[in-house]
Enzyme design. Sequence first.
Site, PDB file in Angstrom:
ATOM      1  N   ALA A 137       0.844  -1.198   0.000  1.00  8.44           N
ATOM      2  CA  ALA A 137       0.000   0.000   0.000  1.00  8.44           C
ATOM      3  C   ALA A 137       0.878   1.247   0.000  1.00  8.44           C
ATOM      4  O   ALA A 137       2.055   1.188   0.354  1.00  8.44           O
ATOM      5  CB  ALA A 137      -0.906  -0.004   1.228  1.00  8.44           C
ATOM      6  N   CYS A 138       0.292   2.359  -0.380  1.00  5.55           N
ATOM      7  CA  CYS A 138       0.968   3.659  -0.370  1.00  5.55           C
ATOM      8  C   CYS A 138       1.601   3.895   0.991  1.00  5.55           C
ATOM      9  O   CYS A 138       0.971   3.628   2.005  1.00  5.55           O
ATOM     10  CB  CYS A 138      -0.037   4.760  -0.693  1.00  5.55           C
ATOM     11  SG  CYS A 138       0.669   6.413  -0.671  1.00  5.55           S
TER      12      CYS A 138
END
Length: 190
Positions: A16-17
């Site tokens: 994920a970011c």
Amino acid sequence: MEFIKSNVKLDAKGLACPMPIVKTRKAMKELENGQVIEVQATDRGSKADIKAWAESTGNQYLGTIENGEVLLHYLRKSSDENTVEKKFENVISNDELNKKLQSEDAIILDVREEAEYVFNHIPNAVSIPLGELENRLTELNKDREIYIVCRTGSRSDLAAQMLVSSGFTSVYNVIPGMSEWSGETVSIRG
């Protein structure tokens, strides 16, 4: 099945970011000028993130191909003198923003993906995902202060640069963003 010839393939699936960007940044340093990298990611937000990151660093974003659940992002390394990563200088902490929310008429712009926003956001925040921002700038008032949030401060940094280059003057990147937000939030969970 290979879609586009690349010099390097980077597996960022399941991350994920900001991790797809972190891994891409590191891998790009190893490339020679002109080489192409294929970044394989499953984070839907990575499409906008990687495109904006490439543009902010002077690297060339070639495009993204969707292969089932996997996004295949293609980037070309530009010459080293063009790859200085810009960081937006007007920053504000989560605590400073929380204090301003009590007294000011400011715009909170949340540039995370819609699903991230729906499950947890600052009350009255405007949701415009980073990938849609360029086409939705007219929805924002250039005369008001705009505080931009994302999960960690990376996407909001890119969004702040985009707003300023489009003529907005009172723009602030909120660091570290929603990952450590302790103020009031709204969600569909109730």
